[in-house]
Design a protein around this motif. Structure first.
Motif, PDB file in Angstrom:
ATOM      1  N   ALA A   7       5.286   3.620   8.111  1.00 40.05           N
ATOM      2  CA  ALA A   7       6.115   2.417   8.127  1.00 40.05           C
ATOM      3  C   ALA A   7       5.273   1.210   8.507  1.00 40.05           C
ATOM      4  CB  ALA A   7       7.263   2.595   9.114  1.00 40.05           C
ATOM      5  N   GLY A   8       5.546   0.092   7.865  1.00 38.99           N
ATOM      6  CA  GLY A   8       4.819  -1.145   8.116  1.00 38.99           C
ATOM      7  C   GLY A   8       3.728  -1.417   7.095  1.00 38.99           C
ATOM      8  N   GLN A   9       3.329  -0.380   6.351  1.00 43.90           N
ATOM      9  CA  GLN A   9       2.322  -0.584   5.311  1.00 43.90           C
ATOM     10  C   GLN A   9       2.979  -1.191   4.072  1.00 43.90           C
ATOM     11  OE1 GLN A   9       0.892   3.498   4.998  1.00 43.90           O
ATOM     12  NE2 GLN A   9      -1.092   2.829   5.783  1.00 43.90           N
ATOM     13  N   LEU A  10       2.126  -1.733   3.205  1.00 41.26           N
ATOM     14  CA  LEU A  10       2.589  -2.260   1.929  1.00 41.26           C
ATOM     15  C   LEU A  10       2.152  -1.338   0.800  1.00 41.26           C
ATOM     16  CD1 LEU A  10       1.619  -6.045   2.236  1.00 41.26           C
ATOM     17  CD2 LEU A  10       3.839  -4.986   2.721  1.00 41.26           C
ATOM     18  N   LEU A  11       3.032  -1.202  -0.175  1.00 41.11           N
ATOM     19  CA  LEU A  11       2.695  -0.562  -1.440  1.00 41.11           C
ATOM     20  C   LEU A  11       2.548  -1.697  -2.436  1.00 41.11           C
ATOM     21  CD1 LEU A  11       5.374   2.269  -1.617  1.00 41.11           C
ATOM     22  CD2 LEU A  11       3.002   2.474  -0.859  1.00 41.11           C
ATOM     23  N   VAL A  12       1.398  -1.752  -3.099  1.00 43.39           N
ATOM     24  CA  VAL A  12       1.148  -2.798  -4.081  1.00 43.39           C
ATOM     25  C   VAL A  12       1.007  -2.105  -5.437  1.00 43.39           C
ATOM     26  CG1 VAL A  12      -0.346  -4.720  -4.733  1.00 43.39           C
ATOM     27  CG2 VAL A  12      -0.028  -4.144  -2.310  1.00 43.39           C
ATOM     28  N   LEU A  28       7.412  -3.212   1.217  1.00 41.11           N
ATOM     29  CA  LEU A  28       7.217  -2.927   2.631  1.00 41.11           C
ATOM     30  C   LEU A  28       7.838  -1.572   2.922  1.00 41.11           C
ATOM     31  CD1 LEU A  28       6.538  -3.726   5.600  1.00 41.11           C
ATOM     32  CD2 LEU A  28       8.868  -4.680   5.707  1.00 41.11           C
ATOM     33  N   LEU A  29       7.033  -0.623   3.407  1.00 42.59           N
ATOM     34  CA  LEU A  29       7.559   0.680   3.801  1.00 42.59           C
ATOM     35  C   LEU A  29       8.286   0.542   5.135  1.00 42.59           C
ATOM     36  CD1 LEU A  29       4.664   3.128   2.878  1.00 42.59           C
ATOM     37  CD2 LEU A  29       6.916   2.960   1.809  1.00 42.59           C
ATOM     38  N   LEU A  30       9.535   0.969   5.162  1.00 45.44           N
ATOM     39  CA  LEU A  30      10.352   0.867   6.367  1.00 45.44           C
ATOM     40  C   LEU A  30      10.485   2.203   7.094  1.00 45.44           C
ATOM     41  CD1 LEU A  30      13.193  -1.361   4.888  1.00 45.44           C
ATOM     42  CD2 LEU A  30      11.363  -2.071   6.449  1.00 45.44           C
ATOM     43  N   ASP A  31      10.364   3.288   6.355  1.00 49.38           N
ATOM     44  CA  ASP A  31      10.494   4.610   6.959  1.00 49.38           C
ATOM     45  C   ASP A  31       9.734   5.609   6.101  1.00 49.38           C
ATOM     46  OD1 ASP A  31      11.332   6.509   8.797  1.00 49.38           O
ATOM     47  OD2 ASP A  31      13.329   6.741   7.926  1.00 49.38           O
ATOM     48  N   VAL A  32       8.932   6.436   6.744  1.00 53.62           N
ATOM     49  CA  VAL A  32       8.179   7.481   6.064  1.00 53.62           C
ATOM     50  C   VAL A  32       8.244   8.717   6.948  1.00 53.62           C
ATOM     51  CG1 VAL A  32       5.940   8.197   5.145  1.00 53.62           C
ATOM     52  CG2 VAL A  32       6.587   5.783   5.060  1.00 53.62           C
ATOM     53  N   ASN A  33       8.725   9.821   6.370  1.00 52.24           N
ATOM     54  CA  ASN A  33       8.738  11.083   7.105  1.00 52.24           C
ATOM     55  C   ASN A  33       8.629  12.234   6.113  1.00 52.24           C
ATOM     56  OD1 ASN A  33      11.427  11.662   6.127  1.00 52.24           O
ATOM     57  ND2 ASN A  33      12.240  10.349   7.744  1.00 52.24           N
ATOM     58  N   GLY A 141      -2.353   7.087  -8.837  1.00 50.99           N
ATOM     59  CA  GLY A 141      -2.849   5.737  -9.061  1.00 50.99           C
ATOM     60  C   GLY A 141      -1.800   4.683  -9.345  1.00 50.99           C
ATOM     61  N   SER A 142      -0.544   4.933  -8.988  1.00 50.75           N
ATOM     62  CA  SER A 142       0.510   3.948  -9.233  1.00 50.75           C
ATOM     63  C   SER A 142       0.592   2.866  -8.162  1.00 50.75           C
ATOM     64  CB  SER A 142       1.877   4.645  -9.325  1.00 50.75           C
ATOM     65  OG  SER A 142       1.919   5.481 -10.460  1.00 50.75           O
ATOM     66  N   TRP A 143       0.107   3.185  -6.955  1.00 55.19           N
ATOM     67  CA  TRP A 143       0.229   2.251  -5.834  1.00 55.19           C
ATOM     68  C   TRP A 143      -1.083   2.142  -5.067  1.00 55.19           C
ATOM     69  CZ3 TRP A 143       4.704  -0.276  -5.765  1.00 55.19           C
ATOM     70  CH2 TRP A 143       5.849   0.341  -6.263  1.00 55.19           C
ATOM     71  N   TYR A 144      -1.380   0.926  -4.626  1.00 53.91           N
ATOM     72  CA  TYR A 144      -2.395   0.714  -3.597  1.00 53.91           C
ATOM     73  C   TYR A 144      -1.627   0.711  -2.280  1.00 53.91           C
ATOM     74  CZ  TYR A 144      -5.060  -1.262  -7.518  1.00 53.91           C
ATOM     75  OH  TYR A 144      -5.688  -1.465  -8.722  1.00 53.91           O
ATOM     76  N   VAL A 145      -2.158   1.332  -1.254  1.00 54.23           N
ATOM     77  CA  VAL A 145      -1.529   1.340   0.061  1.00 54.23           C
ATOM     78  C   VAL A 145      -2.408   0.503   0.974  1.00 54.23           C
ATOM     79  CG1 VAL A 145      -0.719   2.750   1.978  1.00 54.23           C
ATOM     80  CG2 VAL A 145      -0.611   3.648  -0.361  1.00 54.23           C
ATOM     81  N   ARG A 163      -0.847 -11.104  -5.791  1.00 54.66           N
ATOM     82  CA  ARG A 163      -2.257 -11.529  -5.867  1.00 54.66           C
ATOM     83  C   ARG A 163      -2.831 -11.858  -4.485  1.00 54.66           C
ATOM     84  NH1 ARG A 163      -3.781 -11.468 -10.873  1.00 54.66           N
ATOM     85  NH2 ARG A 163      -2.404 -12.030 -12.557  1.00 54.66           N
ATOM     86  N   ASP A 164      -2.056 -12.513  -3.645  1.00 57.74           N
ATOM     87  CA  ASP A 164      -2.539 -12.876  -2.309  1.00 57.74           C
ATOM     88  C   ASP A 164      -2.815 -11.636  -1.459  1.00 57.74           C
ATOM     89  OD1 ASP A 164      -2.403 -15.521  -3.043  1.00 57.74           O
ATOM     90  OD2 ASP A 164      -0.562 -15.934  -1.930  1.00 57.74           O
ATOM     91  N   VAL A 165      -1.941 -10.634  -1.532  1.00 61.39           N
ATOM     92  CA  VAL A 165      -2.173  -9.393  -0.787  1.00 61.39           C
ATOM     93  C   VAL A 165      -3.439  -8.718  -1.305  1.00 61.39           C
ATOM     94  CG1 VAL A 165      -1.302  -7.053  -0.360  1.00 61.39           C
ATOM     95  CG2 VAL A 165       0.225  -9.022  -0.114  1.00 61.39           C
ATOM     96  N   MET A 166      -3.623  -8.697  -2.610  1.00 68.50           N
ATOM     97  CA  MET A 166      -4.824  -8.054  -3.179  1.00 68.50           C
ATOM     98  C   MET A 166      -6.091  -8.826  -2.798  1.00 68.50           C
ATOM     99  SD  MET A 166      -3.785  -5.299  -4.447  1.00 68.50           S
ATOM    100  CE  MET A 166      -5.332  -4.788  -5.155  1.00 68.50           C
ATOM    101  N   ARG A 167      -6.033 -10.162  -2.819  1.00 74.10           N
ATOM    102  CA  ARG A 167      -7.215 -10.975  -2.495  1.00 74.10           C
ATOM    103  C   ARG A 167      -7.758 -10.708  -1.093  1.00 74.10           C
ATOM    104  NH1 ARG A 167      -4.277 -15.388  -4.911  1.00 74.10           N
ATOM    105  NH2 ARG A 167      -5.105 -15.692  -6.977  1.00 74.10           N
ATOM    106  N   ARG A 168      -6.897 -10.402  -0.155  1.00 75.88           N
ATOM    107  CA  ARG A 168      -7.355 -10.215   1.220  1.00 75.88           C
ATOM    108  C   ARG A 168      -7.880  -8.802   1.502  1.00 75.88           C
ATOM    109  NH1 ARG A 168      -1.368 -10.486   3.278  1.00 75.88           N
ATOM    110  NH2 ARG A 168      -0.982  -8.274   3.703  1.00 75.88           N
TER     111      ARG A 168
END
Length: 186
Positions: A7-12, A28-33, A141-145, A163-168
């Motif tokens: 949780a808290g990570q981004l899927l791009v 935005l991942l809110l819950d992962v179990n 390969g569908s998502w960048y984490v 694009r901004d998330v990828m640039r950083r």
């Protein structure tokens, strides 16, 4: 196995992801179990004002004061993502996802959260995955984490969020921010 997803990570979304529900999205991942994962799409604002659907919450949400399309699951329901005021993480109806970022129960009277929440955004629907499904999509390969930031959730203009998330991102991953919308035209 949940692996490194949390949780808290981004899927791009990568260029390989062709599902129209998720093309060029940031989630935005809110819950992962072990049972699966749940998140909300951050970059799909609707034209529907929050006040038309949820009354008083329209006065509390971050601009633009519209519902965001959180994903294709349960689109008639709403999830509220909030940034708690420091020290207010124990507020009634607030469940922390990571640090001060969390989910706010919309059944809580709005007047009880005034002064305890710095920022709020409401999403109609969500993205959900069953056990192992998201991990498999990441491996194919569908998502960048990537790491998420609270300001990703509350951007005024979300058109360039992908694009901004990828640039950083470090190294070669940042190069993906420059890919054309249709690589075959390149």
């Amino acid at each position: 196995m949940v692996g490194d997803l949390r949780a808290g990570q981004l899927l791009v979304a990568t260029a390989a992801l062709l599902d129209p529900n998720f093309v060029d999205t940031v989630i935005l991942l809110l819950d992962v179990n072990e049972e699966g994962a749940l998140g909300v799409v951050l970059n799909r604002p609707s034209a529907l004002p929050v006040s038309e659907v949820l009354g008083d919450w329209g006065d509390v949400v971050e601009e633009p004061e519209v519902l965001f399309q959180g994903g294709p699951v349960s689109t008639d329901g709403a999830l509220a993502v909030a940034l708690a005021v420091p020290g207010s993480e124990e507020t009634v109806g607030f469940r922390s996802v990571t640090d001060r970022l969390g989910l706010l129960d919309l059944d809580t009277p709005a007047e009880l959260v005034v002064g305890t929440v710095e920022r709020l955004r409401i999403f109609a629907g969500y993205a959900g995955w069953g056990a192992g499904q998201l991990q498999a999509e990441v491996e194919e390969g569908s998502w960048y984490v990537v790491a998420g930031r609270a300001d990703d959730v509350f951007r005024l203009d979300t058109r360039e969020l992908w694009r901004d998330v990828m640039r950083r991102q470090p190294g070669d991953l940042a190069l993906h921010a420059t890919r054309p919308a249709d690589p075959e035209l390149n």
